[in-house]
Design a protein around this motif. Structure first.
Motif, PDB file in Angstrom:
ATOM      1  N   LYS A   1       0.820  -1.207   0.000  1.00 34.77           N
ATOM      2  CA  LYS A   1       0.000   0.000   0.000  1.00 34.77           C
ATOM      3  C   LYS A   1       0.854   1.257   0.000  1.00 34.77           C
ATOM      4  O   LYS A   1       0.472   2.279   0.546  1.00 34.77           O
ATOM      5  N   GLY A   2       2.017   1.171  -0.620  1.00 38.13           N
ATOM      6  CA  GLY A   2       2.945   2.297  -0.623  1.00 38.13           C
ATOM      7  C   GLY A   2       2.356   3.540  -1.247  1.00 38.13           C
ATOM      8  O   GLY A   2       2.577   4.653  -0.778  1.00 38.13           O
ATOM      9  N   ARG A   3       1.585   3.401  -2.304  1.00 39.68           N
ATOM     10  CA  ARG A   3       1.039   4.572  -2.989  1.00 39.68           C
ATOM     11  C   ARG A   3       0.011   5.297  -2.131  1.00 39.68           C
ATOM     12  O   ARG A   3      -0.185   6.490  -2.252  1.00 39.68           O
TER      13      ARG A   3
ATOM     14  N   PRO B   1       6.818  15.707   2.253  1.00 40.99           N
ATOM     15  CA  PRO B   1       6.693  14.348   2.788  1.00 40.99           C
ATOM     16  C   PRO B   1       7.807  13.918   3.726  1.00 40.99           C
ATOM     17  O   PRO B   1       7.580  13.100   4.624  1.00 40.99           O
ATOM     18  N   ALA B   2       9.030  14.438   3.553  1.00 42.99           N
ATOM     19  CA  ALA B   2      10.163  14.011   4.374  1.00 42.99           C
ATOM     20  C   ALA B   2       9.865  14.093   5.862  1.00 42.99           C
ATOM     21  O   ALA B   2      10.285  13.236   6.651  1.00 42.99           O
TER      22      ALA B   2
ATOM     23  N   ARG C   1      18.250   3.853   1.201  1.00 37.14           N
ATOM     24  CA  ARG C   1      17.882   2.620   1.888  1.00 37.14           C
ATOM     25  C   ARG C   1      18.546   2.558   3.251  1.00 37.14           C
ATOM     26  O   ARG C   1      19.746   2.839   3.381  1.00 37.14           O
ATOM     27  N   ASN C   2      17.770   2.228   4.264  1.00 32.50           N
ATOM     28  CA  ASN C   2      18.311   1.909   5.574  1.00 32.50           C
ATOM     29  C   ASN C   2      18.311   0.398   5.714  1.00 32.50           C
ATOM     30  O   ASN C   2      17.254  -0.231   5.781  1.00 32.50           O
TER      31      ASN C   2
ATOM     32  N   CYS D   1      13.375   3.722  -0.325  1.00 33.85           N
ATOM     33  CA  CYS D   1      12.436   4.760  -0.747  1.00 33.85           C
ATOM     34  C   CYS D   1      12.953   5.461  -1.993  1.00 33.85           C
ATOM     35  O   CYS D   1      14.154   5.727  -2.105  1.00 33.85           O
ATOM     36  N   VAL D   2      12.050   5.799  -2.903  1.00 33.22           N
ATOM     37  CA  VAL D   2      12.386   6.494  -4.142  1.00 33.22           C
ATOM     38  C   VAL D   2      11.706   7.856  -4.164  1.00 33.22           C
ATOM     39  O   VAL D   2      10.516   7.979  -3.857  1.00 33.22           O
ATOM     40  N   ASP D   3      12.490   8.892  -4.498  1.00 34.52           N
ATOM     41  CA  ASP D   3      11.959  10.254  -4.623  1.00 34.52           C
ATOM     42  C   ASP D   3      11.201  10.635  -3.344  1.00 34.52           C
ATOM     43  O   ASP D   3      11.733  10.531  -2.255  1.00 34.52           O
ATOM     44  N   HIS D   4       9.928  11.047  -3.509  1.00 28.89           N
ATOM     45  CA  HIS D   4       9.119  11.422  -2.340  1.00 28.89           C
ATOM     46  C   HIS D   4       8.043  10.381  -2.044  1.00 28.89           C
ATOM     47  O   HIS D   4       7.073  10.672  -1.331  1.00 28.89           O
ATOM     48  N   ASP D   5       8.200   9.160  -2.590  1.00 28.55           N
ATOM     49  CA  ASP D   5       7.161   8.162  -2.417  1.00 28.55           C
ATOM     50  C   ASP D   5       7.009   7.717  -0.969  1.00 28.55           C
ATOM     51  O   ASP D   5       5.992   7.152  -0.587  1.00 28.55           O
ATOM     52  N   CYS D   6       8.033   7.916  -0.184  1.00 32.33           N
ATOM     53  CA  CYS D   6       7.917   7.743   1.260  1.00 32.33           C
ATOM     54  C   CYS D   6       8.862   8.757   1.908  1.00 32.33           C
ATOM     55  O   CYS D   6       9.784   9.250   1.261  1.00 32.33           O
ATOM     56  N   PRO D   7       8.653   9.105   3.165  1.00 29.66           N
ATOM     57  CA  PRO D   7       9.422  10.190   3.795  1.00 29.66           C
ATOM     58  C   PRO D   7      10.909   9.886   3.894  1.00 29.66           C
ATOM     59  O   PRO D   7      11.317   8.746   4.079  1.00 29.66           O
TER      60      PRO D   7
END
Length: 382
Positions: A29-31, A64-65, A211-212, A219-225
């Motif tokens: 449900k990332g989007r 988002p960050a 990536r952690n 995470c790519v771009d702003h797709d997640c904080p």
């Protein structure tokens, strides 16, 4: 040869998650997270750029960050404290190729553009799949380098390699900096990629990812904080234009990733003028919070058929064809602990390809023009 065949560097793992469809995969449900962010934050302006991409201009302090739990009390750094020493040195071949441009979105000052990804939503809808690594095929060609690193840099030739529309595969070229043991690697990647299954088109698009390794999340771009953007007009996820033409005009992007010596944040700058785009706060990482230990310059194809039915890489032509026909990288450098740009030790590099029948590396050399290579190939699209 073993070292060459062992080059298995995943540049943008989350892109594989977006683009890949496999048996037994489960929907993520990332989007939904992105939609939630844009719903509850104040959008100042919405801009549709050439090609149909939609960007929302969001207050820089509400991007988002800052939904990341580690960044709740983060004090934004609007400017770098300094740049690496030696950055202004000019190459004698600097203007052989012209500079391509990232997607420019004219948000007001104090705002940052966030891609709404409406095209992706239309083409993928409910087909966002997460897969295990065993479902993903990977091929690549380039340079890998093990050393203490505080930044990486390169001038990257831009093409639009052919990728079959419904394959779920992608083809990308970029630079990477890592630290950590296998399975727990912290990573930063900056690249352009062609991924028809993700965006419904075959354009070269500019992306950043991180990536952690301890959290096992990319995470790519702003797709997640995570990534803090400071530029009010660079649209992440947007098209890179113009692109190179085989045996015709050549275009490049200049990319620099470096650790700010005062704040320890990892900054991204692009272009001949090294314009800052934004940064990854040091607190996002476990091992990269100190320094990098590995870097990669080159291209990769990845996805469910990337090995069995491989797409093109780079220009789609073998490295031996040289300038104007094969893709190249030049001005390959790293940043050392003294914040100086240096050329990697050519004898410590591992240069090669995962399958020389599909992709090759040639012209690897260090001279007055710095370190450079040609790379790429047709894959199975011969």
């Amino acid at each position: 040869m073993k070292e060459r065949r062992d080059i298995r560097v995943i540049l943008v793992l989350s892109y594989i998650f977006l683009a890949t469809r496999a048996h037994g995969a489960r929907i993520t449900k990332g989007r939904e997270n992105v939609s939630h962010i844009l719903t509850y934050q104040h959008v100042n302006k919405t801009i549709v750029v050439e090609g149909g991409d939609t960007y929302d201009c969001v207050d820089v302090y509400l991007q988002p960050a800052f939904n990341h739990p580690l960044l709740k009390d983060h004090e934004i750094q609007m400017e770098t404290s300094s740049f690496p020493i030696g950055l202004n040195a000019k190459s004698s071949i600097q203007h052989v190729a012209s500079e391509a441009h990232l997607s420019i979105v004219e948000c007001p000052t104090g705002m940052v553009p966030i891609l709404r990804n409406s095209r992706m939503d239309q083409t993928l809808a409910h087909n966002m799949f997460q897969v295990n690594n065993k479902d993903v095929q990977v091929e690549e060609a380039g340079i890998k380098y093990f050393h203490d690193l505080y930044g990486v840099r390169a001038t990257i030739n831009v093409y639009e390699p052919k990728v079959k529309k419904n394959s779920g595969d992608l083809s990308e070229t970029g630079i990477q900096i890592d630290n950590g043991p296998k399975g727990h690697v912290d990573s930063i990647v900056v690249c352009y990629s062609v991924s028809p299954s993700s965006y419904g088109d075959s354009f070269a698009r500019f992306h950043v990812s991180w990536r952690n390794g301890m959290l096992d999340k990319t995470c790519v771009d702003h797709d997640c904080p995570g990534f803090v953007q400071t530029s009010h007009n660079v649209g992440l996820g947007g098209r890179v234009q113009p692109v190179s033409v085989y045996n015709g005009p050549q275009y490049v992007i200049n990319i620099l990733v470096f650790k700010d010596p005062k704040t320890n944040n990892w900054w991204l700058a692009y272009g001949e003028e090294n314009k800052p785009v934004g940064y990854w706060p040091s607190s996002l990482f476990t091992r990269l919070s100190d320094k990098g230990k590995f870097s990669f310059w080159g291209g990769q194809v990845a996805g469910p058929t990337a090995s069995s039915d491989s797409p093109q890489l780079g220009s789609g032509h073998f490295a031996s064809e040289g300038y104007g026909k094969a893709s190249f990288m030049r001005n390959i450098q790293t940043v050392d602990e003294s914040n100086k740009l240096v050329t990697p030790n050519e004898y410590d590099n591992l240069v090669g390809t995962s399958d020389f029948r599909k992709y090759t590396v040639d012209g690897y050399e260090v001279n007055n023009h710095g370190m450079h290579i040609y790379y790429g190939g047709p894959g199975n699209l011969v």
